[in-house]
Design a protein around this motif. Structure first.
Motif, short mmCIF file in Angstrom:
data_model
loop_
_atom_site.label_atom_id
_atom_site.label_comp_id
_atom_site.label_asym_id
_atom_site.label_seq_id
_atom_site.Cartn_x
_atom_site.Cartn_y
_atom_site.Cartn_z
N GLY A 158 -14.42 37.34 -3.36
CA GLY A 158 -13.33 38.27 -3.61
C GLY A 158 -12.48 37.93 -4.79
O GLY A 158 -11.60 38.71 -5.14
N ILE A 159 -12.63 36.75 -5.38
CA ILE A 159 -11.79 36.37 -6.53
C ILE A 159 -12.42 36.83 -7.84
O ILE A 159 -11.72 37.33 -8.72
N PHE A 160 -13.72 36.64 -7.98
CA PHE A 160 -14.44 36.99 -9.22
C PHE A 160 -15.42 38.12 -8.95
O PHE A 160 -15.87 38.31 -7.82
N PRO A 161 -15.76 38.87 -9.95
CA PRO A 161 -16.77 39.94 -9.78
C PRO A 161 -18.10 39.37 -9.29
O PRO A 161 -18.41 38.19 -9.49
N ASP A 162 -18.88 40.21 -8.67
CA ASP A 162 -20.14 39.76 -8.10
C ASP A 162 -21.16 39.34 -9.17
O ASP A 162 -22.05 38.53 -8.91
N ASP A 163 -21.03 39.91 -10.39
CA ASP A 163 -22.02 39.60 -11.42
C ASP A 163 -21.65 38.36 -12.23
O ASP A 163 -22.30 38.05 -13.22
N PHE A 164 -20.56 37.65 -11.86
CA PHE A 164 -20.20 36.42 -12.57
C PHE A 164 -21.21 35.33 -12.23
O PHE A 164 -21.55 35.12 -11.06
N SER A 165 -21.65 34.66 -13.29
CA SER A 165 -22.54 33.52 -13.06
C SER A 165 -21.71 32.28 -12.74
O SER A 165 -20.47 32.28 -12.85
N VAL A 166 -22.38 31.22 -12.36
CA VAL A 166 -21.70 29.97 -12.03
C VAL A 166 -20.96 29.43 -13.25
O VAL A 166 -19.82 28.96 -13.16
N ASP A 167 -21.58 29.54 -14.41
CA ASP A 167 -20.93 29.03 -15.63
C ASP A 167 -19.68 29.83 -15.95
O ASP A 167 -18.67 29.27 -16.40
N GLU A 168 -19.74 31.12 -15.75
CA GLU A 168 -18.57 31.95 -16.04
C GLU A 168 -17.44 31.64 -15.07
O GLU A 168 -16.25 31.62 -15.45
N VAL A 169 -17.76 31.40 -13.82
CA VAL A 169 -16.72 31.05 -12.84
C VAL A 169 -16.08 29.73 -13.21
O VAL A 169 -14.84 29.56 -13.16
N GLU A 170 -16.90 28.76 -13.57
CA GLU A 170 -16.34 27.46 -13.95
C GLU A 170 -15.44 27.57 -15.17
O GLU A 170 -14.40 26.93 -15.26
N PHE A 171 -15.86 28.40 -16.14
CA PHE A 171 -15.05 28.57 -17.34
C PHE A 171 -13.72 29.24 -17.01
O PHE A 171 -12.66 28.85 -17.52
N ALA A 172 -13.73 30.24 -16.11
CA ALA A 172 -12.48 30.91 -15.71
C ALA A 172 -11.56 29.94 -14.97
O ALA A 172 -10.33 29.95 -15.18
N CYS A 173 -12.13 29.11 -14.10
CA CYS A 173 -11.32 28.14 -13.39
C CYS A 173 -10.71 27.13 -14.35
O CYS A 173 -9.56 26.69 -14.19
N GLU A 174 -11.47 26.74 -15.36
CA GLU A 174 -10.97 25.77 -16.33
C GLU A 174 -9.81 26.36 -17.12
O GLU A 174 -8.80 25.69 -17.38
N LEU A 175 -9.95 27.63 -17.54
CA LEU A 175 -8.83 28.27 -18.24
C LEU A 175 -7.60 28.37 -17.34
O LEU A 175 -6.47 28.16 -17.78
N ASP A 176 -7.81 28.68 -16.07
CA ASP A 176 -6.69 28.79 -15.15
C ASP A 176 -5.99 27.45 -14.95
O ASP A 176 -4.78 27.40 -14.76
#
Length: 405
Positions: free
Chosen positions: A25-43
């Motif tokens: 529910g936090i990230f879109p379903d089409d986000f890859s693992v790398d994209e999630v990690e990058f978003a968390c790092e920016l946050d």
């Protein structure tokens, strides 16, 4: 905040601050693992809810309407290129014209004066194509020509051609009855009237050679237009076989090629390098029933054409009559004057008229006749033979190539 401060901040943070990739529910379903990690790092670096913004973030939002950050318009590259070429004083088309437009522009604006030139060029191309189609069979069959003029030359072959001894039907006009009449003496003026061309004589022959006689032959009407003239010069010593320089002159009725062994002929220049001629070394000979072979050491010859008249000039290489001597003889040829002593031997009173069609010296020479008006096409022929007479070289004739007479 500098990058070093961001790194220190990361080290001080606890691991639970980083979000997990499988949080739903936090990230879109089409986000890859790398994209999630990058978003968390920016946050983890910038907490927007605490107004921790990236450097120049506000300035970037404010200046988004600045002309420097606008997308360039269409054709900007071409405009820049045009400015550069204009500044450097260069010329270049900015737009490459379409080929169809170019052709329409070219042919649509041709001036009237250039259309005849276009017609001439088209005719030349058509003539070239016809020539290619006409000569293709000759090249395919391995025939090689050396031209001495518009109606003469030599045909180079690897071996003597096969000629049928009894082939085409011949009209009575073509067959000359064999007689045993004695040759007659006629005046030079009368002989000149029977020729279809002006008689030529040489101004030079080797000094040891003397003029023997002038001989007039009726001519073979399958390849000669009218009579044939032979001028002969002889070098004789007691007890030795005489040597001869013989000049045969005739006007061809069609294109006549002397058939020669390949690599036994070469092109030379005569008349102060103005005219082309062919030098031939040797001739065909046959012993018994064996196949004809080419002999190099007992005959030299020049095939030469000028003003529609063909000259066969023959000498004996064993007496030093080589290319140089025969070329000198050919260079000295000139039209005989009937007004005075215009000849090496002095004034000529008479000419020997024979009842034969062709000279004996050239008997059994093979010629190749190319007449576009002949429905049977080109044909080989042996000089001095008739279809109702036995052939002198039986091995040369065996019903494979039509015999023309």
């Amino acid at each position: 905040m500098s990058m070093s401060e961001f790194e220190d901040h990361l080290l001080e943070e606890k691991k639970e601050l980083f979000c997990l990739p499988n949080m739903e529910g936090i990230f879109p379903d089409d986000f890859s693992v790398d994209e999630v990690e990058f978003a968390c790092e920016l946050d983890s670096l910038f907490a927007l809810e605490q107004e921790e913004l990236p450097p120049l973030f506000v300035q970037t939002l404010i200046e988004s309407n600045d002309s420097r950050f606008e997308t360039v318009e269409h054709g900007f590259e071409l405009k820049t290129q045009a400015q550069v070429f204009r500044r450097l004083h260069l010329t270049q088309d900015l737009v490459r014209p379409h080929p169809i437009l170019v052709s329409r522009s070219l042919f649509g604006h041709l001036p009237v004066t250039s259309r005849p030139l276009l017609a001439v060029c088209t005719s030349c191309v058509l003539f070239l194509m016809v020539t290619i189609f006409a000569t293709a069979p000759a090249f395919a069959s391995g025939l090689t020509y050396l031209l001495a003029g518009a109606h003469s030359g030599v045909l180079l072959v690897d071996k003597a051609p096969f000629i049928a001894s009894h082939a085409h039907h011949v009209t009575p006009k073509q067959i000359k009855p064999v007689t045993n009449s004695t040759p007659q003496q006629i005046s030079m003026a009368e002989a000149q009237q029977r020729l279809h061309f002006p008689l030529s004589v040489p101004a030079y022959v080797p000094t040891r050679y003397n003029q023997t006689n002038f001989y007039l032959y009726d001519g073979d009407n399958s390849w000669a237009d009218g009579s044939i003239m032979v001028v002969e010069y002889t070098y004789a010593l007691p007890g030795l076989a005489p040597k001869h320089i013989t000049i045969c002159e005739f006007k061809p009725d069609q294109t006549v090629y002397l058939v020669v062994k390949n690599e036994a002929a070469k092109r030379i220049m005569v008349n102060n390098q103005e005219n082309s001629a062919i030098f031939v070394e040797g001739h065909w000979t046959q012993s018994g029933d064996s196949s004809p072979t080419w002999v190099y050491n007992d005959r030299s010859e020049i095939v030469y054409e000028t003003n529609g008249v063909v000259f066969w000039i023959v000498g004996d290489p064993s007496d030093g009559i080589d290319t140089t001597e025969l070329t000198a003889v050919a260079n000295s040829l000139h039209v005989l004057s009937t007004q005075g002593p215009d000849h090496i031997g002095g004034h000529i009173d008479s000419v020997t008229q024979t009842d034969q069609d062709t000279p004996h010296l050239f008997a059994n020479d093979v010629i190749y006749l190319s007449n576009p008006d002949n429905s049977n096409g080109p044909a080989f022929k042996v000089v001095g033979t008739q279809p109702d007479q036995p052939q002198a070289r039986t091995g040369l004739f065996n019903n494979q190539i039509p015999y023309s007479s």
